[in-house]
Design an enzyme around this catalytic site. Sequence first.
Site, PDB file in Angstrom:
ATOM      1  N   SER A   1       1.657  -9.749  -0.634  1.00  0.00           N
ATOM      2  CA  SER A   1       1.314  -8.317  -0.597  1.00  0.00           C
ATOM      3  C   SER A   1       1.635  -7.666   0.743  1.00  0.00           C
ATOM      4  CB  SER A   1      -0.162  -8.128  -0.939  1.00  0.00           C
ATOM      5  OG  SER A   1      -0.983  -8.914  -0.090  1.00  0.00           O
TER       6      SER A   1
ATOM      7  N   LYS B 213       0.812  -1.224   0.000  1.00  0.00           N
ATOM      8  CA  LYS B 213       0.000   0.000   0.000  1.00  0.00           C
ATOM      9  C   LYS B 213       0.843   1.270   0.000  1.00  0.00           C
ATOM     10  CE  LYS B 213      -4.537  -1.353   1.612  1.00  0.00           C
ATOM     11  NZ  LYS B 213      -4.464  -2.779   2.004  1.00  0.00           N
TER      12      LYS B 213
ATOM     13  N   GLU C  30     -10.873   7.352   3.523  1.00  0.00           N
ATOM     14  CA  GLU C  30     -11.521   6.502   4.509  1.00  0.00           C
ATOM     15  C   GLU C  30     -10.641   5.283   4.701  1.00  0.00           C
ATOM     16  OE1 GLU C  30     -12.211   6.512   1.360  1.00  0.00           O
ATOM     17  OE2 GLU C  30     -12.124   4.374   0.851  1.00  0.00           O
TER      18      GLU C  30
HETATM   19  C1  LIG Z   1      -5.230  -3.825   1.499  1.00  0.00           C
HETATM   20  C2  LIG Z   1      -4.496  -5.071   1.280  1.00  0.00           C
HETATM   21  C3  LIG Z   1      -4.835  -5.969   0.247  1.00  0.00           C
HETATM   22  C4  LIG Z   1      -6.018  -5.789  -0.660  1.00  0.00           C
HETATM   23  O1  LIG Z   1      -5.954  -4.662  -1.482  1.00  0.00           O
HETATM   24  P1  LIG Z   1      -5.744  -4.763  -3.055  1.00  0.00           P
HETATM   25  O2  LIG Z   1      -6.085  -3.398  -3.529  1.00  0.00           O
HETATM   26  O3  LIG Z   1      -6.639  -5.821  -3.579  1.00  0.00           O
HETATM   27  O4  LIG Z   1      -4.314  -5.099  -3.273  1.00  0.00           O
HETATM   28  C5  LIG Z   1      -4.051  -7.094   0.068  1.00  0.00           C
HETATM   29  N1  LIG Z   1      -3.003  -7.351   0.864  1.00  0.00           N
HETATM   30  C6  LIG Z   1      -2.650  -6.525   1.865  1.00  0.00           C
HETATM   31  C7  LIG Z   1      -1.478  -6.887   2.716  1.00  0.00           C
HETATM   32  C8  LIG Z   1      -3.378  -5.361   2.115  1.00  0.00           C
HETATM   33  O5  LIG Z   1      -3.041  -4.555   3.127  1.00  0.00           O
END
Ligand SMILES: *Cc1c(COP(=O)(O)O)cnc(C)c1O
Length: 404
Positions: free
Chosen positions: A386, A97, A119
């Site tokens: 992610s 993010k 938000e």
């Molecule tokens: C917010 C988040 C997601 C989901 O968001 P996407 O926009 O689909 O990438 C996935 N993994 C993590 C670690 C997140 O914080």
Amino acid sequence: MTSSQTTDLTTAKTEGHFGAYGGAHLPPHLVEPMAEVARAYEEARQDPDFMAEYQEVLAHYVGRPSLLYRADRLTRHVGGARIYLKREDLNHTGSHKINHCLGEVLLARRMGKKKVIAETGAGSHGVALATAATYLGLECEIHMGAVDVEKQHPNVVRMQMLGATVVSVHEGEASLKEAVDSAFAVYAAKADEYLFAIGSVVGPHPYPTMVRDFQSVIGREARQQFLEAEGRLPHAVVACVGGGSNAMGLFSGFLDDPEVALYGVEPGGKDLAPGHHAATMTKGTPGMLHGMATRVLQQEDGQPAPVHSIAPGLDYPGVGPQHVHLCETGRANYVHADDAQALGAFTTLTRVEGIIPALESAHAVAHGMVLAKELGPEAALVVNLSGRGDKDVDYVADLLSQQP
Ligand SMILES: *Cc1c(COP(=O)(O)O)cnc(C)c1O
């Protein structure tokens, strides 16, 4: 209408339509503020100084490039294709993010705005945005449902420590939906002061394009790192899909390589009964949500349906419009992993590799393991990790202690 499949920031198209999806479907008072953002982004992405500063911040603050890690232990454990993990969990603040939050705050500063506003539900977007704003010297205002403020207390404290103002929203269900409305109301009244910083590849144009472009660094790096490691392209790349930003970022690097299969993994939740999941690609229907045409999990009256996932960052009743287009054109595949599979993958990765994944990312790991078996030992694939799972350990420990 043309689709925008170009990943290079200097040539990306910005019409904001992906086949029949996307666009900017807004109430009249938000049309001009969003058009201003679109114009500003269009200029910024063609400005070499802006892009150079963005790259510099990614290198020196986020710690990019992130590793492409060959997970030999997981590969042996599964017994199939070689699994590589793109380690977005190693970024500063622990997820992908931060990539787009820094881009959005840089844009806000370039536009002469003093504040960014957004938000947040679970709080990860709020923390990443507050971090980016602190680093670049802008103010940050985060709207959060009062129920979420209670549930996500550690993230509220983190945002406040970083200097952000957290506005607790008490209207209605006091949850994410009300937080969106509340943040948009403030933004509409003071668009000259604020940039609205959306947290995924969703919302009106230019956000699905802009957030994808900022996240495309994941795919560019992964492609190059994989070529260096294996001398060829992966058979498949896999990412979880909430709104779809980490997946779009990874996919961007491989869209023009038809031999690379793209897999988006949605949260299958408890099961696929209404309200038990957030598998928008599987169960959603065409609709309008947050200023975009996309697939939506909706009730009979057209209101967004309640959603559930074990991973707080995945429970969104819509999805980025480019994903719907990639699905309909057959370029990308969308599957789902349920809560139990995600929990299993969380535990497996933790115990086998010593890497604790975010519960969101565990959905991608779960499908990556299935795929590795299917593809067999001659193949290799990339799973996007992610985020890191430190935020989830208490919750997972509770869940595991309830299991027989
Ligand atoms: C917010 C988040 C997601 C989901 O968001 P996407 O926009 O689909 O990438 C996935 N993994 C993590 C670690 C997140 O914080």
